[in-house]
Design an enzyme around this catalytic site. Structure first.
Site, short mmCIF file in Angstrom:
data_model
loop_
_atom_site.label_atom_id
_atom_site.label_comp_id
_atom_site.label_asym_id
_atom_site.label_seq_id
_atom_site.Cartn_x
_atom_site.Cartn_y
_atom_site.Cartn_z
N ASN A 189 0.85 -1.19 0.00
CA ASN A 189 0.00 0.00 0.00
C ASN A 189 0.89 1.24 0.00
O ASN A 189 2.10 1.14 0.02
CB ASN A 189 -0.97 -0.02 1.20
CG ASN A 189 -0.23 0.02 2.52
OD1 ASN A 189 0.47 0.98 2.82
ND2 ASN A 189 -0.36 -1.05 3.29
N ASP B 62 -4.27 -5.98 5.27
CA ASP B 62 -5.29 -6.81 5.91
C ASP B 62 -5.19 -8.27 5.44
O ASP B 62 -5.51 -9.18 6.17
CB ASP B 62 -6.68 -6.26 5.59
CG ASP B 62 -6.93 -4.96 6.31
OD1 ASP B 62 -6.52 -4.87 7.48
OD2 ASP B 62 -7.51 -4.02 5.71
N LYS C 287 8.77 -17.95 -9.33
CA LYS C 287 8.02 -16.88 -9.99
C LYS C 287 6.86 -17.47 -10.81
O LYS C 287 7.06 -18.43 -11.56
CB LYS C 287 8.99 -16.13 -10.92
CG LYS C 287 8.38 -14.92 -11.56
CD LYS C 287 9.36 -14.22 -12.46
CE LYS C 287 8.59 -13.24 -13.32
NZ LYS C 287 9.35 -12.74 -14.43
N PRO D 165 -2.74 -11.40 10.75
CA PRO D 165 -3.03 -11.16 12.17
C PRO D 165 -3.21 -9.66 12.40
O PRO D 165 -2.54 -8.85 11.76
CB PRO D 165 -1.77 -11.67 12.88
CG PRO D 165 -0.71 -11.68 11.84
CD PRO D 165 -1.40 -11.93 10.54
N ASP D 166 -4.13 -9.30 13.28
CA ASP D 166 -4.32 -7.89 13.63
C ASP D 166 -3.41 -7.59 14.82
O ASP D 166 -3.69 -8.01 15.95
CB ASP D 166 -5.79 -7.63 13.97
CG ASP D 166 -6.07 -6.15 14.12
OD1 ASP D 166 -5.24 -5.44 14.73
OD2 ASP D 166 -7.13 -5.70 13.63
N ILE D 167 -2.32 -6.90 14.55
CA ILE D 167 -1.28 -6.69 15.58
C ILE D 167 -1.84 -5.85 16.73
O ILE D 167 -1.66 -6.18 17.90
CB ILE D 167 -0.05 -5.99 14.94
CG1 ILE D 167 0.47 -6.86 13.79
CG2 ILE D 167 1.03 -5.75 15.97
CD1 ILE D 167 1.41 -6.15 12.85
N LEU D 168 -2.54 -4.78 16.37
CA LEU D 168 -3.08 -3.88 17.40
C LEU D 168 -4.03 -4.65 18.32
O LEU D 168 -3.91 -4.58 19.54
CB LEU D 168 -3.81 -2.72 16.70
CG LEU D 168 -4.56 -1.74 17.59
CD1 LEU D 168 -3.61 -1.01 18.53
CD2 LEU D 168 -5.31 -0.71 16.74
N PHE E 290 -4.31 3.72 15.11
CA PHE E 290 -4.73 4.76 14.17
C PHE E 290 -5.98 4.28 13.45
O PHE E 290 -6.17 3.07 13.28
CB PHE E 290 -3.64 5.04 13.14
CG PHE E 290 -2.65 6.08 13.58
CD1 PHE E 290 -1.68 5.76 14.52
CD2 PHE E 290 -2.69 7.36 13.08
CE1 PHE E 290 -0.77 6.71 14.95
CE2 PHE E 290 -1.79 8.32 13.50
CZ PHE E 290 -0.82 8.00 14.44
N LYS F 115 -11.13 -3.16 18.71
CA LYS F 115 -9.71 -3.53 18.83
C LYS F 115 -9.31 -3.69 20.29
O LYS F 115 -8.26 -4.26 20.58
CB LYS F 115 -8.83 -2.45 18.21
CG LYS F 115 -9.12 -2.19 16.75
CD LYS F 115 -8.14 -2.88 15.86
CE LYS F 115 -8.38 -2.50 14.41
NZ LYS F 115 -7.50 -3.17 13.50
O1 C5P Z 1 -8.60 -2.28 11.03
P1 C5P Z 1 -7.79 -1.12 10.55
O2 C5P Z 1 -6.72 -1.48 9.57
O3 C5P Z 1 -8.60 0.05 10.09
O4 C5P Z 1 -7.06 -0.59 11.89
C1 C5P Z 1 -6.08 0.37 11.88
C2 C5P Z 1 -5.22 0.24 13.10
O5 C5P Z 1 -4.93 -1.11 13.38
C3 C5P Z 1 -3.85 0.89 12.92
O6 C5P Z 1 -3.41 1.33 14.17
C4 C5P Z 1 -2.99 -0.27 12.41
O7 C5P Z 1 -1.62 -0.06 12.69
C5 C5P Z 1 -3.57 -1.43 13.18
N1 C5P Z 1 -3.52 -2.71 12.49
C6 C5P Z 1 -2.66 -3.70 12.93
N2 C5P Z 1 -2.64 -4.92 12.30
C7 C5P Z 1 -3.45 -5.18 11.26
C8 C5P Z 1 -4.34 -4.19 10.80
C9 C5P Z 1 -4.34 -2.96 11.43
O8 C5P Z 1 -1.90 -3.46 13.87
N3 C5P Z 1 -3.41 -6.37 10.66
#
Ligand code: C5P
Length: 451
Positions: free
Chosen positions: A232, A300, A310, A327-330, A348, A366
């Protein structure tokens, strides 16, 4: 569109300087006022008398003239305009601008300004194509300078190629385009108002000494095969500025960053990662900490099965990429067990509409404590730009009440300093707790940690 606009025209030396005279006329015809600064060598090509006669104002050309400085100091001169136009912009003046020199009136007003700058280069084709000029142009573009031209064509020196100054009407069109779509107000610097706000908030006084903080920043790259990836447009500017501001306030900072073209901030331990899973592992390896700021634009999704080789074009059908969720780190950090959960988890929310509503929902889903919501809608220039407009949404841990603070638009550095200040305030108010100490050696080597 140019009616009432104040343009400061910087004329440097070059055969194209005569076209500056026509440019002045075209701008004034459109209702703009034009004040001119001439470099010393510009005097060899046009006379200050003709420039003054056409602009209807005196010409400023000497940094050390008591009359010039008494009438209007060079700082005021550059700030009193809506736009600075450099036409012609010689190779020499562009080099001085790129290097930040202030050795004559022309270079000084360009260094002192906080207004947009549009340059119309004019020089010999070989000078234009020289690697030194290419470097200077790239640097100036990074600094936010816009360009119009140069055009291809026969040159006064007998050669052919790019280097001819754009025609006055093309420069007028460039000026109109810039007013229609202005660049963000200032580069990654504290503007005076931001600096005052930050000073009033008392940031930078070492209020985070002894605190350990992780910051994530930049995009992630999700491999498709050994040569391709999903990515991105995140530049990492905001996350890196936050890491630097927290370190300046005394914190021990680990910056976990995806691929960016920014230098590692001084005084910060920087861990470079590629994918969301690497970023996840690097963050968890560094726990426990006092606070985590997730500023990264984490992808995501990733490709479910990364190809070892390749991918090849074969047959008529293009390959189908099946995606898997990252994985959603936050969320993982905010909801981890109490022993490892940092006292403050900040995320954020980049939204394009109903920014505060979505941010408040995100705070809950979150499980984090604060969300910095920013509008990244078309035209805001937040992604990759140098300024940001933040709405800070906070959940009070004790009462579960939500409070929203609207910050004015400011540079990303000022946002970072204000956030560092708010975090220092949080820790000064929160009940004393021994600072997070990491057991065992700190390592930036990655190993897979499952969410
Ligand atoms: O769900 P979304 O992407 O809108 O959430 C944004 C927040 O979640 C940001 O703080 C981003 O750094 C964190 N995030 C994360 N891991 C992910 C997706 C988002 O830490 N896989």
């Amino acid at each position: 569109m140019l009616h009432g606009k104040r343009i400061l025209l910087v004329i440097s030396g070059g055969i194209a300087a005569y076209k500056a005279l026509e440019l002045i006329r075209r701008l004034r015809e459109r209702g703009a006022s034009v004040r001119c600064v001439m470099s010393k060598s510009a005097h060899q090509f046009v006379t200050p008398l003709s420039v003054a006669a056409l602009s209807g104002d005196k010409v400023y050309d000497s940094l050390f003239s008591l009359t010039d400085e008494a009438e209007m100091g060079h700082i005021e001169l550059s700030r009193d305009a809506d736009l600075l136009v450099v036409a012609p912009a010689s190779a020499d003046l562009l080099a001085r601008m790129a290097g930040g020199l202030a050795d004559d009136m022309a270079a000084t007003v360009l260094l002192a300004t906080d207004k947009p700058v549009l340059a119309a280069p004019a020089m010999n084709v070989r000078m234009w194509l020289h690697p030194a000029t290419r470097r200077n142009i790239a640097q100036l573009k990074k600094d936010g300078v816009r360009f119009v031209g140069p055009d291809d064509g026969d040159m006064a020196c007998g050669e052919y190629g790019p280097g001819r100054m754009a025609e006055p009407l093309a420069i007028v069109a460039g000026i109109e385009a810039l007013f229609a779509d202005p660049p963000p107000p200032a580069p990654l610097l504290l503007r005076p108002a931001d600096a005052r706000a930050v000073a009033a908030n008392g940031n930078g006084g070492g209020g985070l000494a002894g605190r350990r903080i992780i910051v994530t920043s930049g995009p992630t790259h999700e491999p498709i095969d050994p040569v391709r990836y999903i990515a991105n447009r995140s530049s990492g500017k905001q996350g890196h500025a936050i890491a630097a501001a927290l370190a300046a306030a005394g914190a021990e900072v680990t910056l976990v960053t995806g691929p960016v073209s920014l230098p590692d901030p001084a005084g910060v331990k920087t861990v470079h990662v590629e994918s969301a899973r690497d970023m996840f592992s690097a963050c968890f390896l560094d726990l426990p900490v006092d606070a985590v700021i997730c500023a990264a634009a984490v992808a995501d999704w990733r490709v479910a099965v990364e190809a070892d080789q390749k991918l090849k074009k074969a047959g008529d059908e293009p390959p189908v990429l099946r995606l898997a969720e990252n994985p959603d780190i936050l969320r993982a950090i905010a909801t981890t067990d109490a022993r490892r959960r940092p006292a403050l988890v900040v995320g954020f929310a980049a939204e394009t509409e109903a920014v505060v509503d979505y941010a408040t929902k995100k705070l809950k889903t979150k499980g984090c404590d604060w969300i910095l919501a920013n509008d990244v809608g078309a035209g805001t220039g937040t992604f990759g730009g140098d300024s940001n407009t933040i709405h800070l949404v906070r959940r009070d841990g004790a009462t579960d009440r939500i409070a929203v603070e609207h910050w004015p638009t400011m540079s990303k550095a000022a946002v970072a300093a204000k956030l560092a200040d708010a975090i220092a305030g949080f820790f000064s108010r929160s009940p004393a707790k021994p600072p997070a100490v990491k057991s065992g050696a700190r390592s930036s080597k990655l190993k897979e940690v499952r969410p």
